[in-house]
Design a protein around this motif. Structure first.
Motif, mmCIF file in Angstrom:
data_model
loop_
_atom_site.group_PDB
_atom_site.id
_atom_site.type_symbol
_atom_site.label_atom_id
_atom_site.label_comp_id
_atom_site.label_asym_id
_atom_site.label_seq_id
_atom_site.Cartn_x
_atom_site.Cartn_y
_atom_site.Cartn_z
ATOM 1 N N HIS A 1 0.770 -1.127 0.407
ATOM 2 C CA HIS A 1 0.188 -0.162 -0.104
ATOM 3 C C HIS A 1 1.002 1.408 0.501
ATOM 4 O O HIS A 1 1.652 1.790 1.271
ATOM 5 N N MET A 2 0.769 2.088 -1.104
ATOM 6 C CA MET A 2 1.575 3.695 -1.023
ATOM 7 C C MET A 2 1.143 4.195 -1.598
ATOM 8 O O MET A 2 0.339 4.126 -2.791
ATOM 9 N N GLY A 3 0.760 5.814 -1.322
ATOM 10 C CA GLY A 3 0.802 6.274 -1.855
ATOM 11 C C GLY A 3 -0.023 7.006 -0.947
ATOM 12 O O GLY A 3 -0.103 6.874 0.761
ATOM 13 N N TRP A 4 -0.936 8.403 -0.625
ATOM 14 C CA TRP A 4 -1.522 9.283 -0.145
ATOM 15 C C TRP A 4 -2.796 8.842 0.330
ATOM 16 O O TRP A 4 -3.757 8.014 -1.026
ATOM 17 N N ASN A 5 -3.574 8.391 1.520
ATOM 18 C CA ASN A 5 -4.686 8.488 1.654
ATOM 19 C C ASN A 5 -5.002 8.733 2.834
ATOM 20 O O ASN A 5 -4.852 8.822 4.181
ATOM 21 N N GLU A 6 -6.611 9.080 3.276
ATOM 22 C CA GLU A 6 -7.020 8.920 4.734
ATOM 23 C C GLU A 6 -6.767 8.584 5.873
ATOM 24 O O GLU A 6 -7.096 7.079 5.835
ATOM 25 N N VAL A 7 -6.663 9.330 6.758
ATOM 26 C CA VAL A 7 -6.760 8.812 8.028
ATOM 27 C C VAL A 7 -8.102 9.211 8.806
ATOM 28 O O VAL A 7 -8.011 10.750 8.718
ATOM 29 N N HIS A 8 -9.101 8.577 8.686
ATOM 30 C CA HIS A 8 -10.272 8.904 9.860
ATOM 31 C C HIS A 8 -9.237 8.530 11.088
ATOM 32 O O HIS A 8 -9.360 7.480 12.174
ATOM 33 N N GLN A 9 -9.697 9.666 12.592
ATOM 34 C CA GLN A 9 -10.122 9.716 13.668
ATOM 35 C C GLN A 9 -10.907 9.069 14.536
ATOM 36 O O GLN A 9 -12.173 9.226 13.803
ATOM 37 N N THR A 10 -10.997 7.657 15.301
ATOM 38 C CA THR A 10 -11.673 7.319 15.743
ATOM 39 C C THR A 10 -12.100 7.116 17.550
ATOM 40 O O THR A 10 -13.327 7.236 17.899
ATOM 41 N N ARG A 11 -11.090 8.182 17.532
ATOM 42 C CA ARG A 11 -11.127 8.738 19.005
ATOM 43 C C ARG A 11 -10.666 10.052 19.343
ATOM 44 O O ARG A 11 -9.338 10.635 18.464
ATOM 45 N N MET A 12 -10.875 11.109 20.210
ATOM 46 C CA MET A 12 -9.908 11.707 20.201
ATOM 47 C C MET A 12 -8.634 12.225 20.735
ATOM 48 O O MET A 12 -8.611 10.428 21.976
ATOM 49 N N HIS A 13 -7.821 12.274 20.330
ATOM 50 C CA HIS A 13 -6.499 12.196 21.772
ATOM 51 C C HIS A 13 -5.589 13.567 20.319
ATOM 52 O O HIS A 13 -5.814 13.922 19.961
ATOM 53 N N PRO A 14 -5.282 14.487 21.737
ATOM 54 C CA PRO A 14 -3.548 14.989 21.846
ATOM 55 C C PRO A 14 -3.402 15.563 20.277
ATOM 56 O O PRO A 14 -2.791 16.534 20.178
ATOM 57 N N MET A 15 -3.026 14.470 20.052
ATOM 58 C CA MET A 15 -2.378 14.032 18.773
ATOM 59 C C MET A 15 -3.024 14.531 17.702
ATOM 60 O O MET A 15 -2.502 14.601 16.590
ATOM 61 N N TRP A 16 -3.508 14.600 17.495
ATOM 62 C CA TRP A 16 -4.644 15.170 16.243
ATOM 63 C C TRP A 16 -5.075 16.318 16.927
ATOM 64 O O TRP A 16 -5.611 17.192 15.635
ATOM 65 N N ASN A 17 -4.520 17.224 17.980
ATOM 66 C CA ASN A 17 -4.959 18.852 17.927
ATOM 67 C C ASN A 17 -4.660 19.587 16.362
ATOM 68 O O ASN A 17 -3.690 19.070 15.627
ATOM 69 N N GLY A 18 -5.448 20.168 15.990
ATOM 70 C CA GLY A 18 -5.123 21.289 14.442
ATOM 71 C C GLY A 18 -5.178 20.229 13.294
ATOM 72 O O GLY A 18 -5.246 20.512 12.067
ATOM 73 N N ILE A 19 -5.191 18.889 12.958
ATOM 74 C CA ILE A 19 -5.620 17.962 12.055
ATOM 75 C C ILE A 19 -6.998 17.122 12.337
ATOM 76 O O ILE A 19 -7.676 16.714 12.815
ATOM 77 N N ASP A 20 -7.610 17.782 10.567
ATOM 78 C CA ASP A 20 -9.369 17.522 10.799
ATOM 79 C C ASP A 20 -9.545 15.742 10.269
ATOM 80 O O ASP A 20 -8.594 15.349 9.810
ATOM 81 N N ASP A 21 -10.129 15.342 10.535
ATOM 82 C CA ASP A 21 -10.394 13.952 10.238
ATOM 83 C C ASP A 21 -10.583 14.232 9.011
ATOM 84 O O ASP A 21 -11.219 14.594 8.839
ATOM 85 N N GLY A 22 -9.936 12.736 8.694
ATOM 86 C CA GLY A 22 -10.109 12.184 7.170
ATOM 87 C C GLY A 22 -8.327 12.869 6.242
ATOM 88 O O GLY A 22 -8.714 12.389 5.608
ATOM 89 N N GLU A 23 -8.183 13.239 6.581
ATOM 90 C CA GLU A 23 -6.470 14.302 6.593
ATOM 91 C C GLU A 23 -6.471 12.899 6.057
ATOM 92 O O GLU A 23 -5.966 11.723 6.545
ATOM 93 N N ARG A 24 -5.549 13.316 4.774
ATOM 94 C CA ARG A 24 -4.477 12.522 4.304
ATOM 95 C C ARG A 24 -3.086 12.556 4.436
ATOM 96 O O ARG A 24 -1.987 13.997 4.367
ATOM 97 N N PHE A 25 -2.213 11.039 4.249
ATOM 98 C CA PHE A 25 -1.614 10.835 5.077
ATOM 99 C C PHE A 25 -0.299 9.961 3.552
ATOM 100 O O PHE A 25 -1.019 9.446 3.563
ATOM 101 N N TYR A 26 0.872 10.200 3.747
ATOM 102 C CA TYR A 26 1.620 9.275 2.938
ATOM 103 C C TYR A 26 2.137 8.111 3.805
ATOM 104 O O TYR A 26 2.556 8.183 4.540
ATOM 105 N N PHE A 27 1.399 6.386 2.601
ATOM 106 C CA PHE A 27 1.759 5.221 3.486
ATOM 107 C C PHE A 27 2.484 4.643 2.170
ATOM 108 O O PHE A 27 2.885 4.922 1.230
#
Length: 217
Positions: A132-158
């Motif tokens: 699995h290579m390239g950009w894909n969405e990360v859907h936040q399943t619960r709140m965590h301080p590491m998600w501060n300022g990051i929208d649910d469903g933002e795309r990261f590189y895998f």
């Protein structure tokens, strides 16, 4: 003696650690960021980053050869700890990759992507390209301080062929779909680990690293 606030990136001879270091330096706000293979430096650092790239059996072998296992386990128990890519997978108990034992810090296993998976519509079966290579969405399943300022469903590189399957689903804080829904971010106490590469994920990846520097678990 390390300066207060030092961030140690664990070097066991696998992966491009300088890209992780350079990304952290962009958001470090004066913190010292060191790449180290010295267990005592890992133990003395205020925060620890555990990247990973390559095959899990090789990585585990190098960790033991360099005497880093206990330092990693201890750091993961008592200080802010960020696992990246294979650094997430090695925290678990066992991997299908080479039938390898992990560090056993988190309960669960690591599995290879199947040859076929379900498409985005949730019904159509299709062949999966692995890794699995390239950009894909990360859907936040619960709140965590590491998600501060990051929208649910933002795309990261895998870039990966295996994925973590936690024994306790409460550890899952992020999910991604690639033929199936898999845990792409896991957290427990002072540990946060993510399957993608934040150092290659542009502004959203830098925000995650900035959140790590300010995280007080």
């Amino acid at each position: 003696m390390l300066a207060r606030g030092t961030i140690a990136i664990i070097d066991y001879g696998m992966g491009n650690l300088r890209s992780v270091q350079q990304a952290l330096l962009k958001v470090a706000d004066g913190c010292e960021v060191v790449v180290t293979a010295d267990p005592q430096t890992v133990m003395a650092a205020e925060r620890v980053v555990f990247p990973g790239q390559g095959a899990m059996p090789d990585c585990m072998r190098e960790i033991d050869a360099r005497g880093l296992r206990q330092a990693i386990v201890t750091a993961a128990r008592n200080k802010p700890f960020l696992g990246i890519c294979l650094g997430l997978q090695m925290l678990f108990e066992h991997s299908e990759e080479g039938d390898a034992a992990g560090l056993g810090i988190l309960p669960g296993r690591v599995r290879r992507f199947p040859a076929r998976g379900v498409g985005a519509d949730g019904t159509t079966e299709r062949r999966l390209k692995v890794p699995h290579m390239g950009w894909n969405e990360v859907h936040q399943t619960r709140m965590h301080p590491m998600w501060n300022g990051i929208d649910d469903g933002e795309r990261f590189y895998f870039v990966h062929s295996y994925y973590a399957e936690p024994a306790d689903l409460q550890m899952t804080v992020g999910e991604t779909r690639y033929g199936l829904r898999f845990t792409s971010a896991a957290a427990q106490d002072n540990i946060f680990a993510i399957q993608c590469h934040p150092e290659k994920s542009a502004a959203v990846g830098l925000r995650l690293l900035e959140n790590f520097i300010g995280w007080r678990p």
